[in-house]
Write a protein that holds these residues in place. Structure first.
Motif, PDB file in Angstrom:
ATOM      1  N   VAL A 154       3.752  -7.802 -28.969  1.00  0.00           N
ATOM      2  CA  VAL A 154       4.016  -9.232 -28.877  1.00  0.00           C
ATOM      3  C   VAL A 154       2.780  -9.995 -29.335  1.00  0.00           C
ATOM      4  N   GLN A 155       2.984 -11.170 -29.868  1.00  0.00           N
ATOM      5  CA  GLN A 155       1.854 -11.993 -30.311  1.00  0.00           C
ATOM      6  C   GLN A 155       1.200 -12.692 -29.124  1.00  0.00           C
ATOM      7  N   PRO A 156      -0.067 -13.032 -29.248  1.00  0.00           N
ATOM      8  CA  PRO A 156      -0.721 -13.796 -28.175  1.00  0.00           C
ATOM      9  C   PRO A 156       0.063 -15.057 -27.853  1.00  0.00           C
ATOM     10  N   GLY A 157       0.193 -15.324 -26.554  1.00  0.00           N
ATOM     11  CA  GLY A 157       0.975 -16.457 -26.103  1.00  0.00           C
ATOM     12  C   GLY A 157       2.432 -16.132 -25.852  1.00  0.00           C
ATOM     13  N   GLY A 158       2.854 -14.956 -26.246  1.00  0.00           N
ATOM     14  CA  GLY A 158       4.248 -14.557 -26.084  1.00  0.00           C
ATOM     15  C   GLY A 158       4.550 -14.005 -24.697  1.00  0.00           C
ATOM     16  N   SER A 159       5.787 -13.548 -24.539  1.00  0.00           N
ATOM     17  CA  SER A 159       6.253 -13.053 -23.246  1.00  0.00           C
ATOM     18  C   SER A 159       6.937 -11.710 -23.398  1.00  0.00           C
ATOM     19  N   LEU A 160       6.869 -10.945 -22.322  1.00  0.00           N
ATOM     20  CA  LEU A 160       7.602  -9.689 -22.213  1.00  0.00           C
ATOM     21  C   LEU A 160       8.058  -9.543 -20.768  1.00  0.00           C
ATOM     22  N   ARG A 161       9.133  -8.797 -20.587  1.00  0.00           N
ATOM     23  CA  ARG A 161       9.607  -8.495 -19.236  1.00  0.00           C
ATOM     24  C   ARG A 161       9.741  -6.984 -19.093  1.00  0.00           C
ATOM     25  N   LEU A 162       8.967  -6.445 -18.172  1.00  0.00           N
ATOM     26  CA  LEU A 162       9.038  -5.015 -17.891  1.00  0.00           C
ATOM     27  C   LEU A 162      10.009  -4.771 -16.750  1.00  0.00           C
ATOM     28  N   SER A 163      10.711  -3.657 -16.850  1.00  0.00           N
ATOM     29  CA  SER A 163      11.629  -3.253 -15.793  1.00  0.00           C
ATOM     30  C   SER A 163      11.309  -1.828 -15.373  1.00  0.00           C
ATOM     31  N   CYS A 164      11.531  -1.547 -14.111  1.00  0.00           N
ATOM     32  CA  CYS A 164      11.338  -0.196 -13.586  1.00  0.00           C
ATOM     33  C   CYS A 164      12.509   0.115 -12.668  1.00  0.00           C
ATOM     34  N   SER A 165      13.134   1.236 -12.947  1.00  0.00           N
ATOM     35  CA  SER A 165      14.283   1.649 -12.156  1.00  0.00           C
ATOM     36  C   SER A 165      13.963   2.956 -11.441  1.00  0.00           C
ATOM     37  N   ALA A 166      14.239   2.991 -10.142  1.00  0.00           N
ATOM     38  CA  ALA A 166      13.973   4.178  -9.341  1.00  0.00           C
ATOM     39  C   ALA A 166      15.264   4.914  -9.047  1.00  0.00           C
ATOM     40  N   SER A 167      15.198   6.231  -9.093  1.00  0.00           N
ATOM     41  CA  SER A 167      16.340   7.055  -8.719  1.00  0.00           C
ATOM     42  C   SER A 167      15.862   8.178  -7.816  1.00  0.00           C
ATOM     43  N   ARG A 203       0.399 -16.285 -14.658  1.00  0.00           N
ATOM     44  CA  ARG A 203       1.022 -15.875 -15.928  1.00  0.00           C
ATOM     45  C   ARG A 203       2.073 -14.790 -15.707  1.00  0.00           C
ATOM     46  N   PHE A 204       1.827 -13.905 -14.759  1.00  0.00           N
ATOM     47  CA  PHE A 204       2.732 -12.780 -14.488  1.00  0.00           C
ATOM     48  C   PHE A 204       3.433 -13.003 -13.157  1.00  0.00           C
ATOM     49  N   THR A 205       4.696 -12.606 -13.098  1.00  0.00           N
ATOM     50  CA  THR A 205       5.470 -12.704 -11.864  1.00  0.00           C
ATOM     51  C   THR A 205       6.157 -11.376 -11.594  1.00  0.00           C
ATOM     52  N   VAL A 206       5.975 -10.868 -10.384  1.00  0.00           N
ATOM     53  CA  VAL A 206       6.632  -9.623  -9.986  1.00  0.00           C
ATOM     54  C   VAL A 206       7.824  -9.962  -9.110  1.00  0.00           C
ATOM     55  N   SER A 207       8.919  -9.234  -9.321  1.00  0.00           N
ATOM     56  CA  SER A 207      10.110  -9.434  -8.506  1.00  0.00           C
ATOM     57  C   SER A 207      10.816  -8.086  -8.365  1.00  0.00           C
ATOM     58  N   ARG A 208      11.756  -8.012  -7.442  1.00  0.00           N
ATOM     59  CA  ARG A 208      12.475  -6.765  -7.277  1.00  0.00           C
ATOM     60  C   ARG A 208      13.901  -7.011  -6.838  1.00  0.00           C
ATOM     61  N   ASP A 209      14.730  -6.031  -7.122  1.00  0.00           N
ATOM     62  CA  ASP A 209      16.091  -5.978  -6.638  1.00  0.00           C
ATOM     63  C   ASP A 209      16.128  -4.811  -5.662  1.00  0.00           C
ATOM     64  N   SER A 210      15.974  -5.113  -4.387  1.00  0.00           N
ATOM     65  CA  SER A 210      15.847  -4.057  -3.391  1.00  0.00           C
ATOM     66  C   SER A 210      17.091  -3.200  -3.280  1.00  0.00           C
ATOM     67  N   ALA A 211      18.253  -3.816  -3.500  1.00  0.00           N
ATOM     68  CA  ALA A 211      19.501  -3.063  -3.393  1.00  0.00           C
ATOM     69  C   ALA A 211      19.567  -1.968  -4.448  1.00  0.00           C
ATOM     70  N   LYS A 212      18.958  -2.236  -5.607  1.00  0.00           N
ATOM     71  CA  LYS A 212      18.996  -1.265  -6.702  1.00  0.00           C
ATOM     72  C   LYS A 212      17.683  -0.508  -6.838  1.00  0.00           C
ATOM     73  N   ASN A 213      16.709  -0.833  -5.996  1.00  0.00           N
ATOM     74  CA  ASN A 213      15.378  -0.228  -6.101  1.00  0.00           C
ATOM     75  C   ASN A 213      14.795  -0.407  -7.499  1.00  0.00           C
ATOM     76  N   ASN A 214      14.918  -1.612  -8.017  1.00  0.00           N
ATOM     77  CA  ASN A 214      14.313  -1.973  -9.297  1.00  0.00           C
ATOM     78  C   ASN A 214      13.186  -2.962  -9.057  1.00  0.00           C
ATOM     79  N   VAL A 215      12.190  -2.911  -9.930  1.00  0.00           N
ATOM     80  CA  VAL A 215      11.114  -3.893  -9.887  1.00  0.00           C
ATOM     81  C   VAL A 215      10.874  -4.395 -11.305  1.00  0.00           C
ATOM     82  N   TYR A 216      10.494  -5.667 -11.406  1.00  0.00           N
ATOM     83  CA  TYR A 216      10.336  -6.305 -12.703  1.00  0.00           C
ATOM     84  C   TYR A 216       8.974  -6.981 -12.784  1.00  0.00           C
ATOM     85  N   LEU A 217       8.492  -7.128 -13.996  1.00  0.00           N
ATOM     86  CA  LEU A 217       7.244  -7.861 -14.219  1.00  0.00           C
ATOM     87  C   LEU A 217       7.478  -8.803 -15.400  1.00  0.00           C
TER      88      LEU A 217
END
Length: 114
Positions: A12-25, A65-79
């Motif tokens: 991504v270019q400087p100033g841009g955005s990305l969203r990371l996802s993590c899924s647990a099983s 600049r960064f925000t962490v969140s999660r979906d506890s029901a699905k055991n997912n976390v996002y950045l």
């Protein structure tokens, strides 16, 4: 066996955005805490942001600049990463603490460059 799979990294270019996802099983019930760390080659892994029932913990270098969140029901976390800077370039790892054990994902590369 708990398995964490990250996705969403890329270039991504400087100033841009990305969203990371993590899924647990492989878990039964909720994970105590989840979060994100990052590591550059030859350097120590450092905390980016974590989230648990007690709240969030965000590194000063990414606060606002960064925000962490999660979906506890699905055991997912996002950045959600906004206003990215070249110094944010690293491999980002998902971490989960479950029943007293710590688990890591395989990492996803984030590169911020023009």
């Amino acid at each position: 066996q708990v398995r964490l799979v990250e996705s969403g990294g890329g270039l991504v270019q400087p100033g841009g955005s990305l969203r990371l996802s993590c899924s647990a099983s492989g878990t039964f019930g909720s994970i105590n805490a989840m979060g994100w760390y990052r590591q550059a080659s030859g350097k120590q892994r450092e905390l980016v942001a974590t989230i648990s029932s007690g709240g969030t913990n965000v590194a000063e270098s990414v606060k606002g600049r960064f925000t962490v969140s999660r979906d506890s029901a699905k055991n997912n976390v996002y950045l959600q990463m906004n206003s990215l800077k070249p110094e944010d370039t690293d491999v980002y790892f998902c971490k989960a603490v479950y029943r007293g054990y710590t688990y890591w994902g395989q990492g996803t590369q984030v590169t911020v460059s023009s």
